[in-house]
Motif scaffolding. Structure first.
Motif, PDB file in Angstrom:
ATOM      1  N   GLY A  12       0.823  -1.211   0.000  1.00  0.00           N
ATOM      2  CA  GLY A  12       0.000   0.000   0.000  1.00  0.00           C
ATOM      3  C   GLY A  12       0.852   1.254   0.000  1.00  0.00           C
ATOM      4  O   GLY A  12       0.570   2.224  -0.736  1.00  0.00           O
ATOM      5  N   SER A  13       1.914   1.246   0.796  1.00  0.00           N
ATOM      6  CA  SER A  13       2.806   2.404   0.858  1.00  0.00           C
ATOM      7  C   SER A  13       3.446   2.661  -0.493  1.00  0.00           C
ATOM      8  O   SER A  13       3.482   3.798  -0.982  1.00  0.00           O
ATOM      9  N   ALA A  14       3.955   1.599  -1.080  1.00  0.00           N
ATOM     10  CA  ALA A  14       4.638   1.755  -2.362  1.00  0.00           C
ATOM     11  C   ALA A  14       3.681   2.319  -3.410  1.00  0.00           C
ATOM     12  O   ALA A  14       4.037   3.220  -4.184  1.00  0.00           O
TER      13      ALA A  14
ATOM     14  N   ARG B 249      -1.052  14.566   2.839  1.00  0.00           N
ATOM     15  CA  ARG B 249      -2.499  14.407   3.029  1.00  0.00           C
ATOM     16  C   ARG B 249      -2.936  12.971   2.767  1.00  0.00           C
ATOM     17  O   ARG B 249      -3.732  12.407   3.511  1.00  0.00           O
ATOM     18  N   ARG B 250      -2.384  12.385   1.709  1.00  0.00           N
ATOM     19  CA  ARG B 250      -2.811  11.027   1.358  1.00  0.00           C
ATOM     20  C   ARG B 250      -2.340   9.994   2.369  1.00  0.00           C
ATOM     21  O   ARG B 250      -3.061   9.055   2.696  1.00  0.00           O
ATOM     22  N   VAL B 251      -1.135  10.160   2.843  1.00  0.00           N
ATOM     23  CA  VAL B 251      -0.643   9.191   3.825  1.00  0.00           C
ATOM     24  C   VAL B 251      -1.498   9.264   5.084  1.00  0.00           C
ATOM     25  O   VAL B 251      -1.974   8.239   5.605  1.00  0.00           O
TER      26      VAL B 251
ATOM     27  N   VAL C 256      10.789   0.219   4.026  1.00  0.00           N
ATOM     28  CA  VAL C 256       9.591   1.031   3.795  1.00  0.00           C
ATOM     29  C   VAL C 256       9.912   2.503   4.045  1.00  0.00           C
ATOM     30  O   VAL C 256       9.591   3.369   3.220  1.00  0.00           O
ATOM     31  N   TYR C 257      10.555   2.777   5.172  1.00  0.00           N
ATOM     32  CA  TYR C 257      10.837   4.177   5.488  1.00  0.00           C
ATOM     33  C   TYR C 257      11.925   4.739   4.577  1.00  0.00           C
ATOM     34  O   TYR C 257      11.937   5.926   4.263  1.00  0.00           O
TER      35      TYR C 257
ATOM     36  N   ASP D  61      12.193   4.043   1.472  1.00  0.00           N
ATOM     37  CA  ASP D  61      11.474   4.442   0.263  1.00  0.00           C
ATOM     38  C   ASP D  61      10.739   5.766   0.477  1.00  0.00           C
ATOM     39  O   ASP D  61      10.749   6.637  -0.392  1.00  0.00           O
ATOM     40  N   TYR D  62      10.098   5.876   1.640  1.00  0.00           N
ATOM     41  CA  TYR D  62       9.420   7.134   1.958  1.00  0.00           C
ATOM     42  C   TYR D  62      10.403   8.293   1.872  1.00  0.00           C
ATOM     43  O   TYR D  62      10.140   9.325   1.253  1.00  0.00           O
ATOM     44  N   ARG D  63      11.532   8.114   2.540  1.00  0.00           N
ATOM     45  CA  ARG D  63      12.507   9.210   2.584  1.00  0.00           C
ATOM     46  C   ARG D  63      13.032   9.539   1.198  1.00  0.00           C
ATOM     47  O   ARG D  63      13.209  10.705   0.853  1.00  0.00           O
ATOM     48  N   GLU D  64      13.280   8.523   0.407  1.00  0.00           N
ATOM     49  CA  GLU D  64      13.803   8.787  -0.929  1.00  0.00           C
ATOM     50  C   GLU D  64      12.794   9.521  -1.788  1.00  0.00           C
ATOM     51  O   GLU D  64      13.134  10.444  -2.533  1.00  0.00           O
ATOM     52  N   ALA D  65      11.541   9.126  -1.658  1.00  0.00           N
ATOM     53  CA  ALA D  65      10.503   9.827  -2.422  1.00  0.00           C
ATOM     54  C   ALA D  65      10.461  11.293  -2.028  1.00  0.00           C
ATOM     55  O   ALA D  65      10.410  12.187  -2.892  1.00  0.00           O
ATOM     56  N   ILE D  66      10.502  11.539  -0.739  1.00  0.00           N
ATOM     57  CA  ILE D  66      10.417  12.925  -0.274  1.00  0.00           C
ATOM     58  C   ILE D  66      11.693  13.690  -0.614  1.00  0.00           C
ATOM     59  O   ILE D  66      11.651  14.865  -1.016  1.00  0.00           O
ATOM     60  N   ALA D  67      12.825  13.025  -0.500  1.00  0.00           N
ATOM     61  CA  ALA D  67      14.075  13.684  -0.886  1.00  0.00           C
ATOM     62  C   ALA D  67      14.025  14.075  -2.365  1.00  0.00           C
ATOM     63  O   ALA D  67      14.490  15.150  -2.762  1.00  0.00           O
TER      64      ALA D  67
END
Lengths: 199, 199, 199, 199
Positions: free
Chosen positions: C77-79, C99-101, C130-131, C133-139
């Motif tokens: 789901g996160s991905a 907002r979506r998260v 998982v985190y 990936d989150y961080r890379e997306a935001i970076a």
DNA sequence: AATGAATGAGCTTTCATTCAT
DNA sequence: CATGAATGAAAGCTCATTCAT
């Protein structure tokens, strides 16, 4: 039995862990003899030993370890028996060996009954080694007998298999049919197997 | 897995229920021989037979019934073997019997391997009867040998136990140690057990 | 629902093994959310799913496999969420992501509650990935924002950690104190984390 | 293991029951940090403390009481940290608070690692209260900052949640991925959370 | 008849807690 | 106080057996 512990200080609650292990092992052997390993529950063993289920695990790692220990106990007894033969004419020693093995089996029916489970159990139990030792001991006696000129020609190691077989086969028939008088079979075994190879 | 039989017409419900039972039994014997009865699952047997787990129950009432059937099959084979001895001098017939039993065991190692589970299994399996029959057959041969004057004195029914023992004991050692050349042991068994009783 | 199976032949009893697996997994997630993984028994999961204990094992190898599956479901789901960002100004995309998260977590409180068990569980669960990936997306979004000149100086990948932290930290506080209005926190997170980096 | 104390005279029953409790608690925290509470056995804690299993129960009523004590210890440390802020401009005090919390977590990784178990543990542990206190302290600082005119408009208590979240969320990511340099994250947290609210 | 999903009794093993020494 | 052997409740997992399809 005065308790002197108040003087010498704290003592371990059980003086002898090994003794407790023995008690449990013997209880296990009785239970295995009665219902077979496959149908023996840890709880049965504990009840037979008069302790709680969990306490078995203080002395044994697992149910299988009980069978393993029973095997080791049997193997040790066998080895001791093989090592205890006094000097003398080879075929006399062979007859004595037969008599002693049969006597031991007849004297410890519970241990004997567990054998059928030891035969079934695969590795790491090594019953093959036990019988190998038996055969080698008997083959040694046959070699000695030949040197003594007591053996008729044509007898070799393969006949050691047969002599072990005669003993274990009698045991087997007794296990399957307890009516059979195991103790009385030493004589005919000797008559066939010892006289059957004598020159 | 769709069943199209309703299209291609009527098919016999089962060509031969007995044949299917045989197939399953043979599969079971192979599985028991490979992993031992205790470790053999109904599903293993079904897979070996190429059918579904539930289908085993169409031919056998329970897991134990499979072992029971294996026993009956073995007992029948034994009885047949005992009944098939041709006339002749008693000790020759005995030697032939030994040879045939050993040959049968060596020729059907899977069936032989199941024996260790049959020994373990308690009632209602009656291995005692199988060995009783063996002993009686051999005792009969010994009586015949005595009438023929081929027997040395002092040989009686107890020696029949020993002769059965020699065979079954060899089998046992082979079960425990498959290195042992079971088929080669007929000769030494005869040399010890037949010559060992000859006058 | 007419059963046409009598025409097309036998049908598997359960059309969809995957569906049953899903049902059980969802039941497990509800149970884990309610009592925590450590206090959740296989039997609880089975009861929640309306099936028998043993049936859980038809779809999952072990109790741990249930948590593993819950993890995989969450990670997927996160991905998916990370992959679904539409084009646009970077900081707008970042706000949308936040907002979506938050909306997803608030919409699936059971899944969210299991997170605390996923944090506790060691390997083979890989929450770190998982985190990451989150961080890379935001970076990545921050890099894009810099190219757009929307970022004040001195903002780098370390601030991606903080933005992920703001989200997960709000989740954490809500897990520990369900009174907290998780869904209402998207706005302040954005105000602090997005406006806090804007040039 | 013999107790010679009866010879060398009276010894205090326990020099300091509280000290022993502390030792055990610290051992427990180390063990919980290493394997997680769920996988930590009373015996592990006892071994880490260098005492016998039963002795743990002289200082703690139960396994859960150890976690409860770890919680209380953590809560006390948190409260102390919150109470120790020197006077000064509000946002400077906030930055100092962030720095100190991060420093404390980084300096006591074992205590930090236990947090994940405290999050999982339900009542009677009241982690909610701990974070409530954190939020109230920060909300107070934000109020002070507003009075000082240092806050941009629209910042309220909900943003206190986000600031706590940024800290705890960094901690969380470090717990899940120890590669992350927790101690280095104080600066970006301050840059985002303090500068992000400054007028 | 054939299937295999579903069931649940039963078993091994673990471990918090107690308590005699 | 300190100990660690003993306990037994509890839980995961297996698998023989059933039965709807």
């Amino acid at each position: 039995m005065t308790d002197w512990s108040f003087i010498i200080g704290f003592m371990p609650k059980r003086v002898d862990h090994a003794a407790r292990r023995q008690e449990i092992l013997q209880a296990a052997v009785r239970v295995f003899a009665r219902k077979g390993f496959a149908s023996s529950r840890i709880e049965d063993v504990a009840a037979e030993a008069g302790i709680a289920k969990g306490s078995v695990y203080l002395s044994f790692d697992s149910r299988d370890a009980l069978l393993q220990a029973a095997f080791e106990s049997y193997a040790a007894g066998s080895a001791q028996l093989l090592a205890s033969l006094e000097p003398g004419p080879a075929l006399d020693r062979l007859a004595t060996l037969v008599r002693r093995v049969v006597a031991m089996l007849a004297a410890h029916p519970d241990h004997a009954r567990v054998l059928v489970d030891l035969w079934s159990a695969g590795p790491p139990l090594d019953m093959a080694a036990v019988y190998r030792d038996y055969r080698e001991a008997i083959a040694g006696l046959l070699r000695q007998a030949r040197e003594e000129g007591a053996l008729r020609p044509g007898i070799d190691e393969r006949h050691a298999v047969v002599i072990v077989a005669a003993i274990e086969g009698c045991l087997l028939q007794w296990l399957v049919d307890p009516e059979l008088p195991l103790a009385d079979l030493a004589a005919p075994i000797i008559e066939v197997c010892v006289e059957g190879v004598r020159s």
